[in-house]
Design a protein around this motif. Structure first.
Motif, short mmCIF file in Angstrom:
data_model
loop_
_atom_site.label_atom_id
_atom_site.label_comp_id
_atom_site.label_asym_id
_atom_site.label_seq_id
_atom_site.Cartn_x
_atom_site.Cartn_y
_atom_site.Cartn_z
N GLU A 132 -2.56 2.74 5.07
CA GLU A 132 -3.06 1.81 6.08
C GLU A 132 -4.51 1.41 5.79
OE1 GLU A 132 -2.48 3.63 9.86
OE2 GLU A 132 -0.29 3.30 9.85
N ALA A 133 -5.31 2.40 5.40
CA ALA A 133 -6.71 2.11 5.08
C ALA A 133 -6.81 1.17 3.88
CB ALA A 133 -7.46 3.42 4.81
N LEU A 134 -5.98 1.42 2.86
CA LEU A 134 -6.01 0.56 1.68
C LEU A 134 -5.56 -0.86 2.03
CD1 LEU A 134 -4.88 1.45 -1.88
CD2 LEU A 134 -4.19 -0.71 -0.87
N ALA A 152 11.08 -4.74 3.65
CA ALA A 152 10.75 -3.32 3.84
C ALA A 152 9.54 -3.17 4.76
CB ALA A 152 10.48 -2.66 2.50
N ARG A 153 9.58 -2.11 5.57
CA ARG A 153 8.49 -1.87 6.53
C ARG A 153 7.16 -1.74 5.82
NH1 ARG A 153 8.72 3.49 10.18
NH2 ARG A 153 10.90 2.87 10.07
N ARG A 154 7.13 -1.04 4.68
CA ARG A 154 5.85 -0.81 3.99
C ARG A 154 5.22 -2.11 3.50
NH1 ARG A 154 10.29 0.90 1.29
NH2 ARG A 154 10.61 0.48 -0.94
N ALA A 155 6.04 -3.08 3.12
CA ALA A 155 5.50 -4.37 2.71
C ALA A 155 5.05 -5.19 3.91
CB ALA A 155 6.56 -5.14 1.92
N GLN A 156 5.83 -5.15 4.99
CA GLN A 156 5.46 -5.90 6.19
C GLN A 156 4.20 -5.34 6.83
OE1 GLN A 156 9.00 -6.06 8.66
NE2 GLN A 156 9.86 -7.72 7.46
N GLN A 157 4.06 -4.02 6.82
CA GLN A 157 2.84 -3.41 7.36
C GLN A 157 1.63 -3.81 6.51
OE1 GLN A 157 4.16 0.81 7.49
NE2 GLN A 157 3.36 0.78 9.57
N THR A 158 1.81 -3.80 5.20
CA THR A 158 0.71 -4.20 4.32
C THR A 158 0.30 -5.64 4.60
OG1 THR A 158 1.49 -2.68 2.60
CG2 THR A 158 -0.02 -4.42 1.91
N ALA A 159 1.29 -6.52 4.74
CA ALA A 159 1.00 -7.92 5.02
C ALA A 159 0.23 -8.08 6.33
CB ALA A 159 2.30 -8.72 5.07
N ALA A 160 0.68 -7.37 7.37
CA ALA A 160 0.03 -7.49 8.68
C ALA A 160 -1.42 -6.99 8.63
CB ALA A 160 0.82 -6.72 9.72
N LEU A 161 -1.63 -5.83 8.00
CA LEU A 161 -2.98 -5.28 7.93
C LEU A 161 -3.89 -6.10 7.03
CD1 LEU A 161 -2.04 -1.50 7.79
CD2 LEU A 161 -3.23 -2.67 9.65
N ALA A 162 -3.30 -6.85 6.09
CA ALA A 162 -4.09 -7.71 5.21
C ALA A 162 -4.36 -9.07 5.84
CB ALA A 162 -3.36 -7.89 3.88
N GLY A 163 -3.89 -9.27 7.06
CA GLY A 163 -4.19 -10.52 7.76
C GLY A 163 -3.05 -11.51 7.82
N ALA A 214 0.84 -1.19 0.00
CA ALA A 214 0.00 0.00 0.00
C ALA A 214 0.89 1.25 0.00
CB ALA A 214 -0.92 -0.03 1.22
N PRO A 215 0.32 2.44 -0.32
CA PRO A 215 1.15 3.62 -0.53
C PRO A 215 1.79 4.23 0.72
CG PRO A 215 -1.16 4.15 -0.81
CD PRO A 215 -1.08 2.66 -0.67
N THR A 216 2.92 4.88 0.48
CA THR A 216 3.64 5.65 1.49
C THR A 216 3.69 7.11 1.02
OG1 THR A 216 5.79 5.40 0.41
CG2 THR A 216 5.12 3.63 1.91
N ALA A 217 4.15 7.98 1.89
CA ALA A 217 4.30 9.38 1.51
C ALA A 217 5.27 9.55 0.34
CB ALA A 217 4.73 10.22 2.71
N PRO A 218 6.45 8.86 0.33
CA PRO A 218 7.36 9.02 -0.81
C PRO A 218 6.78 8.56 -2.15
CG PRO A 218 8.55 8.17 1.07
CD PRO A 218 7.10 8.13 1.43
#
Length: 208
Positions: free
Chosen positions: A34-36, A57-68, A10-14
């Motif tokens: 996060e919402a996406l 990368a944090r952005r991929a790991q966060q996406t994975a966690a929020l996606a279940g 999901a997207p980041t600020a950069p």
């Protein structure tokens, strides 16, 4: 048969700045990101026990966690390409600095057999080789999901089904199936609608 779901984080600020990332860059998801990412839980709708992988990368790991998939296996092969001297720049900046050279570099990075790439970064051959090795490590059957970046997702589509151009905004899901040595594309889904639209990444386009 193996079913493989490839998910761009999901997207980041950069992402909104449309610049090529540094290899050490580790930006978190934006609030819209996060919402996406949370919408991916129902979009994927995967069965319990699905094998899950993620870029480091944090952005991929966060996406994975929020996606279940909070326990997705960190997998170095799924990290974004190394862009060398291109990192930190937008396409307009690169053209101002290097003229036509960046087009040659990015085209080389997109070629599985190319010994060339951005100076100081990966070659096309090295980039695709690490992703090809990961593909070969997957089980012959079952279901798997990988949370990765635009570059690896596009490279994996090239390696499996020969797709040379695709638009993969943050949150895109590509589903592939494999039987024996044969791959085919089942679906290529844009991200579910969120309050903040995500920037695009496209093969052959001038933005990262």
């Amino acid at each position: 048969m193996l079913t493989l779901h490839l998910v761009r984080h999901a997207p980041t600020a950069p992402n909104a700045q449309r610049r090529y990332p540094f290899s050490h860059e580790d930006a978190p998801l934006s609030p819209g990101g996060e919402a996406l990412a949370q919408t991916l839980y129902w979009l994927l709708d995967l069965p319990p026990g699905t094998l899950a992988f993620t870029s480091l990368a944090r952005r991929a790991q966060q996406t994975a966690a929020l996606a279940g998939f909070p326990e997705a296996v960190p997998t170095p092969a799924l990290h974004e390409a190394q862009f060398g001297v291109m990192a930190g720049h937008t396409w307009a900046e690169l053209e101002a600095l290097y003229g036509e050279a960046p087009r040659t570099w990015i085209d080389a990075l997109g070629q599985p057999g190319s010994p060339l790439g951005p100076p100081g970064g990966e070659t096309g051959a090295a980039f695709h080789a690490r992703l090809s090795a990961w593909l070969e490590s997957l089980p012959p059957a079952g279901e798997a999901v990988a949370f990765t970046h635009a570059g690896p997702l596009l490279a994996l589509l090239r390696l499996t089904v020969g797709l040379r151009a695709a638009t993969v905004p943050p949150g895109t899901v590509a589903t592939l199936a494999r039987a024996g040595d044969d791959w085919w594309l089942v679906r290529l889904l844009p991200p579910a609608q969120t309050p903040a639209p995500a920037p695009c990444a496209t093969v052959g386009r001038d933005e990262p």
